[in-house]
Write a protein that holds these residues in place. Structure first.
Motif, PDB file in Angstrom:
ATOM      1  N   TYR A 268       0.981  -1.161   0.009  1.00  0.00           N
ATOM      2  CA  TYR A 268      -0.140  -0.366   0.292  1.00  0.00           C
ATOM      3  C   TYR A 268       0.854   1.606  -0.173  1.00  0.00           C
ATOM      4  O   TYR A 268       0.838   1.877  -0.830  1.00  0.00           O
ATOM      5  N   GLU A 269       1.715   0.974   1.365  1.00  0.00           N
ATOM      6  CA  GLU A 269       2.816   2.313   1.202  1.00  0.00           C
ATOM      7  C   GLU A 269       3.596   2.980  -0.426  1.00  0.00           C
ATOM      8  O   GLU A 269       3.750   3.895  -0.544  1.00  0.00           O
ATOM      9  N   ILE A 272       1.752   4.348  -2.565  1.00  0.00           N
ATOM     10  CA  ILE A 272       1.471   5.448  -3.126  1.00  0.00           C
ATOM     11  C   ILE A 272       2.767   6.538  -3.503  1.00  0.00           C
ATOM     12  O   ILE A 272       2.702   7.471  -3.357  1.00  0.00           O
ATOM     13  N   SER A 273       4.408   5.979  -2.378  1.00  0.00           N
ATOM     14  CA  SER A 273       5.203   6.788  -2.823  1.00  0.00           C
ATOM     15  C   SER A 273       5.881   6.116  -4.432  1.00  0.00           C
ATOM     16  O   SER A 273       6.331   7.503  -4.657  1.00  0.00           O
ATOM     17  N   THR A 275       3.521   6.693  -6.506  1.00  0.00           N
ATOM     18  CA  THR A 275       2.861   6.944  -7.826  1.00  0.00           C
ATOM     19  C   THR A 275       4.130   8.715  -7.342  1.00  0.00           C
ATOM     20  O   THR A 275       4.177   9.620  -8.422  1.00  0.00           O
ATOM     21  N   LYS A 276       4.513   9.017  -6.175  1.00  0.00           N
ATOM     22  CA  LYS A 276       4.770  10.605  -6.239  1.00  0.00           C
ATOM     23  C   LYS A 276       5.826  10.787  -6.718  1.00  0.00           C
ATOM     24  O   LYS A 276       6.448  12.097  -7.141  1.00  0.00           O
ATOM     25  N   VAL A 459      -5.084   6.230  -6.235  1.00  0.00           N
ATOM     26  CA  VAL A 459      -3.910   6.255  -5.546  1.00  0.00           C
ATOM     27  C   VAL A 459      -4.561   7.541  -4.358  1.00  0.00           C
ATOM     28  O   VAL A 459      -3.696   7.796  -2.819  1.00  0.00           O
ATOM     29  N   GLU A 463      -3.806   7.412  -0.695  1.00  0.00           N
ATOM     30  CA  GLU A 463      -3.377   8.221   0.694  1.00  0.00           C
ATOM     31  C   GLU A 463      -4.410   9.125   1.819  1.00  0.00           C
ATOM     32  O   GLU A 463      -3.721   9.285   2.651  1.00  0.00           O
ATOM     33  N   LYS A 466      -5.863   6.409   4.444  1.00  0.00           N
ATOM     34  CA  LYS A 466      -4.516   6.467   5.672  1.00  0.00           C
ATOM     35  C   LYS A 466      -4.111   7.359   6.469  1.00  0.00           C
ATOM     36  O   LYS A 466      -3.856   7.570   7.017  1.00  0.00           O
ATOM     37  N   TYR A 494      -1.156  16.395  -5.588  1.00  0.00           N
ATOM     38  CA  TYR A 494      -1.239  14.656  -7.019  1.00  0.00           C
ATOM     39  C   TYR A 494      -1.912  16.104  -8.774  1.00  0.00           C
ATOM     40  O   TYR A 494      -0.875  15.406  -9.745  1.00  0.00           O
ATOM     41  N   TYR A 522      -7.629   1.368  -3.154  1.00  0.00           N
ATOM     42  CA  TYR A 522      -6.161   1.324  -3.740  1.00  0.00           C
ATOM     43  C   TYR A 522      -5.970   0.045  -4.755  1.00  0.00           C
ATOM     44  O   TYR A 522      -5.098  -0.043  -5.129  1.00  0.00           O
TER      45      TYR A 522
END
Length: 596
Positions: A268-269, A272-273, A275-276, A459, A463, A466, A494, A522
């Motif tokens: 999951y983390e 996100i990371s 994608t960013k 995504v 986030e 989360k 984003y 997600y």
């Protein structure tokens, strides 16, 4: 476009054949009575399971009941969806729902009983009764939850709290579906008309900017008016998740949400990371959008209008079906033969008619076949919907054919892979074969916007979930200001700084029903990334990927989702599939910017 005033006018070939479930209501009633008897029999096992043989008898009869019940429930549900105004079908569905309650009540003793056993006792039952080999994996899977199950009395109290804990979600549903009124907007003839959700999705794509703007402000108005009430329901839902995670001894609400699919929180983390880190192409696309629309200021109501005007190809259902068969041909003759069967044996209900349920879905029924509902509109979106639902349909068909009942039902985590692989194969096929440069641009624009909605937006939502759960876990009060601040910060990260922020933007959180089903969204993004990864190789004719993908479609839930995907070459415990999907997005934006 073909429109029908009644269902009777629709050609038989374009209506699903529910005789495959029951040829008449008398047979349905017979099964109804049979299930009632079976449920009563299951009740008698309460307190009477003392060895492997009695455990096997209970499980075998329970599986037989669920096989018949799934058919019985599907029949009136599909009948109601044909015409939601039809009272005979509604009363059959009501009867099926009442029966569902009886069945649940007759089997409710089993899970607490199972988890009260010592693991050694269960293993001794499995060793002494050969028939339990079939159920062994599922029984041991239930034991994964043993740490998170409380004493019998505590579980009883929690089950009584079930309805109270669902109040935030139920309240939001009532606000969002029953109470919210969007007010009026200007119709085509200048008359004020009531805005609906369906109308909003069309108006926000309208080439007339004033129409988009008017619809956007009207749509958000009730959410702003009800901001405190909705913030209270969302805050309540998040606190409930956090409290239940603590009560059930999970390290966090996130880990509780991922436990069922056995997904580590790092997946999951990492989504996100990664994608960013690769967000620049999305910011670039937003700039392209502003330039192409020739706007001094780009607002959120400018984000959905197609950038290529005047391209609306008319695609009949017959043409759509033939296009699908060509586009999916890399998946092999057997796959294509199944799709022909869907049409020829009438598994699909094609046309929109008065009273018919809106949207589209696939319902797989073990031991019968899939049923697919469409509302075909002779346009590009309908072609994509057909291909998407048939992806689910073939997945259901193959899982049913190659798996026993216990492992045939695939999880949501992998479900979207099968449908999205088809969509990506379709867009690749269309882009490869389209000669008209304007239509080509339109297809690329369609693909990029779909990518944005199914991947990046999900995504961002993931986030937001989360962060807000972590705040609740840290004891930070959740309210309108906190939600606004969190959502706005993420939206800017984003989407970049090209967009001018109207007040409405930061209230985006207030209209998302998925936030009441924690840590779910997600899966859209991981499914999309996995599908991009696979479809690219399938389209290139990579035989190894094609074979492993077809095996994946036959696997149902015979393994955990991440393990099933690993066998196809997609390892979501690494960042590679996400990076590949983001790289593909960058290529699309590059190509689009060159041909504009």
């Amino acid at each position: 476009m073909t429109t029908y005033k009644t269902r009777q006018e629709v050609p038989e070939q374009e209506k699903w054949n529910l005789n495959d479930l029951y040829s008449d209501v008398g047979l349905w009633e017979k099964d109804y009575r049979h299930i009632e008897e079976m449920a009563e029999k299951l009740k008698t096992f309460d307190g009477q399971i003392h060895n492997g043989h009695s455990l096997y008898q209970y499980l075998k009869q329970s599986e037989e009941l669920s096989y018949v019940f799934n058919k019985l429930y599907a029949y009136p549900m599909l009948k109601v969806d044909e015409d939601t105004r039809e009272t005979t079908s509604q009363s059959l569905l009501d009867k099926a729902k009442q029966l569902s309650v009886k069945v649940s009540s007759s089997t409710s003793f089993f899970m607490p009983f199972l988890l009260s056993l010592e693991e050694e006792t269960l293993k001794s039952y499995i060793n002494e009764e050969k028939g339990l080999d079939y159920f062994a994996e599922d029984l041991m899977e239930s034991f994964r939850y043993k740490l998170h199950v409380l004493s019998k009395d505590q579980e009883k109290i929690l089950s009584q709290l079930g309805e109270a804990l669902s109040v935030p979600s139920h309240t939001f549903g009532m606000i969002n579906n029953a109470d919210i009124k969007f007010g009026k907007v200007t119709g085509d003839n200048g008359e004020p008309i009531e805005l609906t959700r369906g109308m909003y999705t069309k108006l926000i794509e309208d080439e007339n900017r004033e129409k988009r703007k008017e619809a956007y402000f009207a749509y958000y108005k009730p959410y702003l008016q009800l901001k405190n009430s909705i913030a209270a329901t969302l805050s309540g839902a998040i606190k409930n998740n956090v409290t239940m995670a603590k009560v059930r001894h999970y390290p966090s609400a996130l880990e509780k949400g991922l436990f069922g699919d056995r997904v580590p929180k790092e997946v999951y983390e990492n989504l996100i990371s990664t994608t960013k880190k690769n967000i620049t192409p999305l910011h670039r696309y937003t700039k392209i959008r502003k330039e192409k629309l020739k706007l001094d200021e780009l607002h959120q109501y400018d984000m959905s209008v197609p950038l290529i005007s005047g391209v609306k190809p008319v695609i009949s259902y017959e043409e759509a079906y033939e296009t699908m068969l060509k586009a999916l041909s890399p998946l092999g003759k057997d796959y294509i033969q199944m799709l022909r069967e869907f049409r020829d044996a009438r598994y699909i209900d094609v046309r929109e008619t008065p009273g018919k349920r809106s949207g589209a879905y696939n319902l797989g029924i073990y031991g019968v076949h899939p049923f697919i509902l469409l509302n075909h509109q002779d346009d590009l979106d309908s072609l994509f919907t057909l291909v998407h639902e048939c992806g689910h349909g073939v997945h259901s068909m193959l899982s049913s054919k190659y798996q026993p009942q216990i492992s045939a039902k695939y999880s949501i985590f992998v479900a979207e892979v099968a449908s999205t692989v088809n969509e990506v194969l379709l867009i690749n096929y269309l882009l490869k074969n389209e000669q008209d440069s304007n239509v080509r641009k339109h297809l690329l624009n369609h693909f990029i916007d779909q990518y944005k909605g199914t991947f990046f937006t999900q995504v961002m939502f993931a986030e937001f979930e989360k962060k807000t759960h972590e705040m609740a876990e840290a004891g930070i009060p959740l309210n309108v200001d906190i939600f606004n601040q969190t959502y706005e910060t993420l939206f800017r990260e984003y989407n970049g700084d090209t967009i001018v922020f109207d007040e409405q933007v930061k209230y985006g959180w207030s209209r998302i029903p998925h936030f009441y089903r924690p840590f779910y969204v997600y899966k859209y993004a991981t499914g999309y990334a996995s599908a991009i990864h696979l479809a690219t190789r399938i389209f290139e004719g990579d035989e190894k990927t094609i074979q492993s993908y077809l095996e994946f479609l036959k696997s149902g839930c015979s393994d955990y989702p991440l393990e099933l995907l690993k066998k196809t070459g997609v390892d979501l415990t690494t960042s590679e599939p996400i990076e590949n999907a983001l790289k593909r997005f960058e290529e699309l934006v590059d190509e689009f910017s060159k041909i504009l």
